[in-house]
Scaffold this active site. Sequence first.
Site, short mmCIF file in Angstrom:
data_model
loop_
_atom_site.label_atom_id
_atom_site.label_comp_id
_atom_site.label_asym_id
_atom_site.label_seq_id
_atom_site.Cartn_x
_atom_site.Cartn_y
_atom_site.Cartn_z
N GLY A 14 -1.38 -1.45 -3.25
CA GLY A 14 -1.07 -0.08 -3.67
C GLY A 14 -0.80 -0.03 -5.16
O GLY A 14 -0.08 0.85 -5.64
N GLY A 15 -1.40 -0.94 -5.91
CA GLY A 15 -1.14 -1.04 -7.35
C GLY A 15 -1.82 0.04 -8.19
O GLY A 15 -1.66 0.07 -9.40
N ASP A 65 -8.28 -1.65 2.58
CA ASP A 65 -7.27 -1.01 3.43
C ASP A 65 -6.40 -2.13 3.99
O ASP A 65 -6.88 -2.98 4.74
CB ASP A 65 -7.98 -0.25 4.56
CG ASP A 65 -7.01 0.52 5.45
OD1 ASP A 65 -5.80 0.15 5.49
OD2 ASP A 65 -7.46 1.47 6.12
N VAL A 66 -5.12 -2.13 3.63
CA VAL A 66 -4.25 -3.24 4.04
C VAL A 66 -4.07 -3.33 5.56
O VAL A 66 -3.60 -4.34 6.05
CB VAL A 66 -2.87 -3.20 3.34
CG1 VAL A 66 -3.00 -3.35 1.84
CG2 VAL A 66 -2.09 -1.95 3.71
N ASN A 92 3.43 -3.33 -1.41
CA ASN A 92 3.90 -2.01 -1.85
C ASN A 92 3.13 -0.85 -1.22
O ASN A 92 3.67 0.23 -1.07
CB ASN A 92 3.80 -1.95 -3.39
CG ASN A 92 3.88 -0.53 -3.91
OD1 ASN A 92 4.94 0.03 -4.03
ND2 ASN A 92 2.73 0.08 -4.18
N SER A 144 12.14 1.06 2.19
CA SER A 144 12.56 2.42 1.86
C SER A 144 14.04 2.60 2.16
O SER A 144 14.54 2.09 3.18
CB SER A 144 11.76 3.43 2.68
OG SER A 144 12.31 4.72 2.54
N TYR A 157 7.79 6.61 10.03
CA TYR A 157 7.89 5.96 8.71
C TYR A 157 9.14 5.09 8.64
O TYR A 157 9.09 3.92 8.22
CB TYR A 157 7.92 7.05 7.64
CG TYR A 157 8.08 6.56 6.22
CD1 TYR A 157 7.01 6.07 5.49
CD2 TYR A 157 9.33 6.61 5.58
CE1 TYR A 157 7.16 5.64 4.17
CE2 TYR A 157 9.50 6.19 4.27
CZ TYR A 157 8.40 5.71 3.56
OH TYR A 157 8.57 5.28 2.27
N ILE A 190 12.20 8.08 -5.92
CA ILE A 190 11.49 7.66 -7.12
C ILE A 190 10.38 8.67 -7.42
O ILE A 190 9.60 9.00 -6.52
CB ILE A 190 10.88 6.24 -6.92
CG1 ILE A 190 11.94 5.24 -6.43
CG2 ILE A 190 10.22 5.78 -8.22
CD1 ILE A 190 13.11 5.01 -7.36
P1 NAD Z 1 1.93 6.57 -4.02
O1 NAD Z 1 1.38 7.44 -2.94
O2 NAD Z 1 2.07 7.12 -5.39
O3 NAD Z 1 1.09 5.22 -4.11
C1 NAD Z 1 0.71 4.53 -2.95
C2 NAD Z 1 -0.49 3.65 -3.29
O4 NAD Z 1 -0.82 2.91 -2.08
C3 NAD Z 1 -1.74 4.44 -3.67
O5 NAD Z 1 -2.39 3.85 -4.78
C4 NAD Z 1 -2.61 4.38 -2.42
O6 NAD Z 1 -4.01 4.46 -2.68
C5 NAD Z 1 -2.22 3.02 -1.85
N1 NAD Z 1 -2.48 2.93 -0.42
C6 NAD Z 1 -2.16 3.85 0.53
N2 NAD Z 1 -2.61 3.43 1.72
C7 NAD Z 1 -3.20 2.23 1.53
C8 NAD Z 1 -3.86 1.31 2.39
N3 NAD Z 1 -4.00 1.57 3.68
N4 NAD Z 1 -4.34 0.17 1.86
C9 NAD Z 1 -4.22 -0.10 0.53
N5 NAD Z 1 -3.64 0.75 -0.34
C10 NAD Z 1 -3.13 1.91 0.17
O7 NAD Z 1 3.35 6.10 -3.44
P2 NAD Z 1 4.66 5.50 -4.12
O8 NAD Z 1 5.70 6.54 -4.11
O9 NAD Z 1 4.33 4.77 -5.36
O10 NAD Z 1 5.09 4.46 -2.97
C11 NAD Z 1 4.90 3.07 -3.07
C12 NAD Z 1 5.73 2.42 -1.96
O11 NAD Z 1 7.11 2.75 -2.13
C13 NAD Z 1 5.35 2.89 -0.55
O12 NAD Z 1 5.38 1.80 0.34
C14 NAD Z 1 6.44 3.88 -0.22
O13 NAD Z 1 6.63 3.99 1.16
C15 NAD Z 1 7.63 3.26 -0.92
N6 NAD Z 1 8.71 4.20 -1.19
C16 NAD Z 1 8.59 5.19 -2.15
C17 NAD Z 1 9.67 6.03 -2.38
C18 NAD Z 1 9.64 7.11 -3.43
O14 NAD Z 1 10.67 7.79 -3.63
N7 NAD Z 1 8.52 7.34 -4.10
C19 NAD Z 1 10.85 5.90 -1.64
C20 NAD Z 1 10.93 4.91 -0.68
C21 NAD Z 1 9.85 4.06 -0.47
#
Ligand code: NAD
Length: 254
Positions: A14-15, A65-66, A92, A144, A157, A190
């Site tokens: 998810g980088g 797709d992970v 991530n 999370s 989730y 975040i």
């Molecule tokens: P985001 O949606 O901005 O980024 C997620 C990335 O993961 C994207 O680039 C997407 O293409 C990729 N992705 C999604 N499904 C995928 C798959 N099946 N295989 C490979 N890549 C995939 O989200 P974010 O807010 O940066 O979240 C990143 C992580 O942090 C997630 O695991 C999310 O659950 C966790 N998180 C985020 C928050 C927040 O407040 N933003 C809070 C708690 C947890």
Amino acid sequence: MTDQHEPRVAVVTGGGSGIGRAIARRLAADGLTVAIVDLNAAAAEAVAEELHAEGHAAAAFGDVDVSDRALVNAAIERVRTELGPPLVLVNNAGLQGFDKFLSITDETWDRIMAINLNGPFYLCQAVLPDMIEAGWGRIVNISSSSAQGGQPFMTHYVSSKAGLIGLTKALALEFGPKGITVNTIPPGFIDTPMLRDSESKGLLGGKVEDHETRTPVRRIGTPDDIANACSFLVDERSGYITGQVIGVNGGRNT
Ligand code: NAD
């Protein structure tokens, strides 16, 4: 033990966006070679290009797709061949969902579990042999804060992220003797595209900025807040930290 001066290879799933992008950027700035693994190929490529432009070593592995073990194994094999053995893994990539509990379908439940929990399972199985061989490894799972405090309408989730915390703790015990640490960062609130998506769906009880006053440190978290903690956990100096849940949430969960 590998040569500590050799650039280590870090896989960040998810980088291509949000927190994962910030982690990829931070680890690259720390001197690691970064493999950006993402379903979104264009996003992964864009981050790799940013890093190349700044003189860092990185490569994009898109269309992965992970939740698909064969795609994960093929991507890690390419990382191994093209960059070197992956000794740092940041799980991530994640998918959120909002549904009343009684309305969650099997399909939705399974998809969220497949990405958030099966994905890290496949990635860990793919990279652990390299870490065992090196006698050194670092795994950081991005869970999370909702798994610490619960969250209504996100049972699928929250359950998947709670599972990721359990995976972290069990793996830490099994692989500690091999020089491998496994920790989890549960982010809280975040500012990323994922959070803004929740805002646009009216799921935050107002705007993102309204939460500043509800956060003890009086600001919204940034992707860099998570990246900085991740950088610390993958560092050589964090070898005595394993199996831990390191909350990064401005004090919203303690
Ligand atoms: P985001 O949606 O901005 O980024 C997620 C990335 O993961 C994207 O680039 C997407 O293409 C990729 N992705 C999604 N499904 C995928 C798959 N099946 N295989 C490979 N890549 C995939 O989200 P974010 O807010 O940066 O979240 C990143 C992580 O942090 C997630 O695991 C999310 O659950 C966790 N998180 C985020 C928050 C927040 O407040 N933003 C809070 C708690 C947890």
